[in-house]
Scaffold this motif. Structure first.
Motif, PDB file in Angstrom:
ATOM      1  N   ARG A   1       0.837  -1.219   0.000  1.00 16.89           N
ATOM      2  CA  ARG A   1       0.000   0.000   0.000  1.00 16.89           C
ATOM      3  C   ARG A   1       0.863   1.257   0.000  1.00 16.89           C
ATOM      4  NH1 ARG A   1      -3.524  -3.142   3.471  1.00 16.89           N
ATOM      5  NH2 ARG A   1      -5.237  -3.783   2.115  1.00 16.89           N
TER       6      ARG A   1
ATOM      7  N   ARG B   1       0.783   3.957  -3.073  1.00 20.48           N
ATOM      8  CA  ARG B   1       0.464   5.327  -2.718  1.00 20.48           C
ATOM      9  C   ARG B   1       1.575   6.291  -3.155  1.00 20.48           C
ATOM     10  NH1 ARG B   1      -3.664   6.675   0.568  1.00 20.48           N
ATOM     11  NH2 ARG B   1      -4.225   4.683   1.464  1.00 20.48           N
TER      12      ARG B   1
ATOM     13  N   ILE C   1      -3.636  -6.302  -4.072  1.00 22.73           N
ATOM     14  CA  ILE C   1      -3.882  -4.938  -3.585  1.00 22.73           C
ATOM     15  C   ILE C   1      -3.956  -3.958  -4.755  1.00 22.73           C
ATOM     16  CG2 ILE C   1      -2.820  -3.063  -2.238  1.00 22.73           C
ATOM     17  CD1 ILE C   1      -2.215  -5.108  -0.103  1.00 22.73           C
TER      18      ILE C   1
ATOM     19  N   GLU D   1      -7.448  -4.542  -6.390  1.00 22.42           N
ATOM     20  CA  GLU D   1      -8.598  -4.162  -5.566  1.00 22.42           C
ATOM     21  C   GLU D   1      -8.620  -2.689  -5.194  1.00 22.42           C
ATOM     22  OE1 GLU D   1      -9.098  -8.505  -3.360  1.00 22.42           O
ATOM     23  OE2 GLU D   1      -8.584  -6.737  -2.153  1.00 22.42           O
ATOM     24  N   GLU D   2      -7.419  -2.074  -5.022  1.00 26.18           N
ATOM     25  CA  GLU D   2      -7.424  -0.743  -4.415  1.00 26.18           C
ATOM     26  C   GLU D   2      -6.823   0.371  -5.266  1.00 26.18           C
ATOM     27  OE1 GLU D   2      -5.779  -0.956  -0.411  1.00 26.18           O
ATOM     28  OE2 GLU D   2      -6.498  -3.016  -0.233  1.00 26.18           O
TER      29      GLU D   2
END
Ligand code: NAP
Ligand code: MG
Length: 398
Positions: A192, A196, A228, A231-232
């Motif tokens: 993540r 980011r 990840i 999905e994100e």
């Protein structure tokens, strides 16, 4: 001239030795005359950390989380020699380690590029940012030397006491054995933080492991990153026009040597340790490398990649005006101020940070540089300055 206003403060973490000296000069000459500086100040000088049993470090980490942005000076990690030098009560853990674990963050290192310091790899035009997972693997290993033949096994006992066994090797003679681990939660945070940060910098993300050989262990890293991403982050990446790209570590190394840069390269702990030193030295110098700690929640702490430059400090104490390079410290401040401005919607502050970076790079590109860059500069420098003269030159351009 009216000073630029800040809506919200940033957490300011002061440090040690030569970088502490330069920290104040940078604030006095390059920041305070232009910005109504709002900071929550924490003194992470070694003595202060010792006196408070590291309470100040935990408070500073809490402030970074609360305020969303922090800026940190380099700090001494204590050892036996430092204990005597500073008359310390005890050996304390690395403050960077404490902050990293409090924020559950990942460190990204980015070289600062100037025209007159050429990277060793001629195809590199833009920075290659390194992201290194900082938990587990061989850094938390358990290893053993065996003196004769026998069976090496991997045993896991779950919370209910149930054992799972696998044979590592029927060993025919003396040898060595090693056990390593990682945690899904840590890999997820790493993923993540990485996605980011790539979005933040608007650069594509490369991630590489050796999952063809290590199908379960490295395979898990690959699977978590892929999940990840899907999905994100996939939508945001597509909107930003950047890509996520997984490949094998040896393929990544070969491609890195031929790429133009302008990417974020994320590595497992060991690969990151080795590759970040290669990237740093191929781009020039640690004094031209910034470092940012990013938490999975999107909290940012900016610092220089180098240490407290102890040798220069001792010369400074004897009265020498050293030629210590303050660029990475200046960029720690500009990174933090620009991020504050971006979060608060204060464009003035973002513009100021950009102008300060430009004034710094312009000074170097005009051939006015510190001693560490003198050997690397092409064309040869116009003048080698001490830190104070160099900062004055930046101020006059600013
Ligand atoms: P260092 O501070 O990184 O300096 C090592 C050498 O690199 C210096 O002696 C100098 O070489 C050169 N150098 C580094 N930064 C420079 C700069 N800005 N301008 C010019 N030259 C620069 O490492 P150290 O002296 O081994 O460590 C000192 C302390 O820093 C240690 O107590 C360590 O715990 C701490 N440390 C802190 C951090 C952090 O807080 N992020 C990171 C690393 C180390 P020359 O002497 O050849 O000029
Ligand atoms: Mg290393």
């Amino acid at each position: 001239m009216a000073k630029i206003q800040m809506k919200n403060p940033i957490a300011e973490l002061d440090g040690d030795e030569m970088t502490r000296i330069l920290w104040k000069v940078i604030k006095d000459k390059l920041l305070i005359p232009f910005v109504e500086l709002k900071t929550e100040y924490y003194d992470l000088g070694l003595k202060q950390r010792d006196d408070t049993d590291d309470k100040v470090t935990y408070e500073a980490a809490e402030a970074i989380k609360r305020l969303g942005v922090g800026v940190k000076c380099a700090t001494i990690t204590s050892n036996k020699a430092r204990m005597e030098e500073y008359n310390l009560k005890r050996l304390s853990p690395s403050p960077n380690g404490i902050i990293r674990s409090e924020l559950d963050g990942t460190v990204f290192r980015k070289p600062i590029i100037v025209k007159n310091v050429k990277p060793a790899v001629s195809s590199w035009k833009n920075p290659i940012i390194m992201g290194r997972h900082a938990y587990g693997d061989v850094y938390k290993n358990c290893e053993m030397e065996v003196t004769g033949p026998g069976k090496a096994e991997l045993v896991f006992t779950d919370a209910q006491g149930k054992e799972t066994r696998k044979t590592i090797m029927e060993m025919k003679g003396p040898g060595i054995i090693q056990g390593i681990h990682n945690l899904d939660s840590s890999i997820e945070s790493f993923a993540r933080c990485s996605f980011r940060y790539a979005l933040e910098e608007k650069v594509s993300l490369w991630f590489a492991t050796k999952d063809t050989i290590s199908k379960i262990y490295d395979g898990k890293f690959k699977a978590i990153f892929n999940r990840i991403y899907e999905e994100e982050f996939k939508n945001d990446f597509e909107k930003a026009g950047i890509e996520y790209f997984y490949t094998l570590i040896d393929d990544a190394v070969a491609r890195i040597m031929k790429c133009e840069g302008g990417i974020l390269w994320c590595c497992k702990n060991y690969d990151g340790d080795v590759m970040s030193d290669m990237i740093a030295s191929a781009f020039g110098s640690l004094s031209m490398m910034t470092s940012v700690l990013v938490s999975p929640q999107g909290v940012f702490e900016y610092e220089a990649a180098h240490g407290t430059v102890q040798k220069h400090y001792y010369r400074y104490l004897k009265g020498e005006k050293t030629s210590t390079n303050p660029v990475a410290l200046i960029f720690a401040w500009t990174g933090a101020l620009a991020k504050r401005g971006e979060i608060d919607g204060t464009q003035d502050l973002v513009d100021f940070a950009n102008k300060l970076e430009k004034a710094t790079l312009d000074t170097i590109e005009a051939g006015l540089i510190t001693g560490d860059l003198a050997k690397l500069a092409d064309p040869a420098p116009v003048k080698i300055l001490n830190s104070w003269e160099f900062i004055d030159e930046i101020a006059s351009r600013l």
